[in-house]
Design a protein around this motif. Structure first.
Motif, mmCIF file in Angstrom:
data_model
loop_
_atom_site.group_PDB
_atom_site.id
_atom_site.type_symbol
_atom_site.label_atom_id
_atom_site.label_comp_id
_atom_site.label_asym_id
_atom_site.label_seq_id
_atom_site.Cartn_x
_atom_site.Cartn_y
_atom_site.Cartn_z
ATOM 1 N N MET A 159 0.845 -1.200 0.000
ATOM 2 C CA MET A 159 0.000 0.000 0.000
ATOM 3 C C MET A 159 0.876 1.245 0.000
ATOM 4 O O MET A 159 1.820 1.352 0.786
ATOM 5 N N LYS A 191 1.729 5.127 0.713
ATOM 6 C CA LYS A 191 1.388 6.191 1.653
ATOM 7 C C LYS A 191 1.762 7.522 1.010
ATOM 8 O O LYS A 191 2.926 7.770 0.702
ATOM 9 N N GLU A 213 -4.679 -1.043 4.876
ATOM 10 C CA GLU A 213 -3.839 -2.043 4.217
ATOM 11 C C GLU A 213 -4.503 -3.414 4.253
ATOM 12 O O GLU A 213 -4.484 -4.157 3.267
ATOM 13 N N THR A 247 -6.520 -1.592 0.349
ATOM 14 C CA THR A 247 -6.499 -0.241 -0.228
ATOM 15 C C THR A 247 -5.188 -0.015 -0.978
ATOM 16 O O THR A 247 -4.119 -0.325 -0.465
ATOM 17 N N ARG A 248 -5.282 0.531 -2.194
ATOM 18 C CA ARG A 248 -4.072 0.693 -3.016
ATOM 19 C C ARG A 248 -3.201 1.851 -2.542
ATOM 20 O O ARG A 248 -1.989 1.822 -2.681
#
Length: 205
Positions: free
Chosen positions: A1, A3, A103, A107-108
């Motif tokens: 994922m 950030k 995560e 969620t990408r």
């Protein structure tokens, strides 16, 4: 994922960018919102603040009187440190929990909307740091016109933050929000495309 750290000085339009990114389908972790939530009635931090700074920092309905707390907490470094020792661990724990939940949900990419991202060195943990950039004089004009802020107060708040130069130096992406809204929309669209490419590359590894 991935950030994605999102930051910008007061009056830069960071919240507008966060809203545009949310509309594009990216998940937002809002540091200011978390900071408000950890001191809501029933939260341990609120009881600790009342014990540390006096029960009369609470309104009649049990909510926090933020103005009164500020008057007591920002008188010196010791009291400010006391405030931070109560609130920061809760904010950090809740932020970590939300990243972990995102995560786990697959969620990408998550956007961390954080005013003090660079000041606190949190940009080091981001895959991409995005700074919303507007000249200080333009921000003063917007704060006065749009928020009804006193001009001297607006200038003082801007001066109390880190410099625009330092923010730009830490940025991977600078969004220029000094022009028309259409120009910002186009830049945000390009950013979303970049995030999508990065997420796809990460998933392929």
């Amino acid at each position: 994922m991935l950030k994605i750290g999102l930051t910008g000085g007061i009056g830069s339009g960071k919240s507008t960018v966060a809203n545009l990114l949310a509309e594009a389908g990216l998940e937002i972790v809002d540091a200011d919102r978390i900071a408000r939530e950890v001191v809501e009635p029933g939260q341990p931090a609120l009881a600790e603040l009342a014990e540390a700074f006096g029960a009369d920092i609470l309104n009649a309905d049990g909510t926090l009187n933020r103005g009164e707390l500020a008057r007591r907490a920002f008188v010196d470094a010791e009291h400010t440190g006391l405030l931070n020792s109560i609130t920061h661990p809760r904010i950090s724990a809740e932020t970590t929990r939300r990243f972990a939940a995102a995560e786990a949900a697959g969620t990408r990419a998550v956007v961390y909307d954080m005013p003090l991202l660079i000041e606190q060195g949190l940009d080091a943990g981001m895959d991409l740091t995005v700074v919303v950039d507007v000249p200080a004089e333009t921000r003063v004009q917007r704060l006065v016109a749009q928020r009804g802020m006193d001009e001297n107060d607006a200038r003082a708040r801007i001066a109390a933050q880190i410099s625009d130069e330092r923010r730009r130096a830490a940025a991977d992406v600078v969004l220029d929000n000094s022009g028309p809204r259409e120009a910002l929309d186009a830049q945000v669209a390009e950013l979303v495309e970049r995030v999508d490419r990065m997420a796809a590359a990460e998933a392929a590894e």
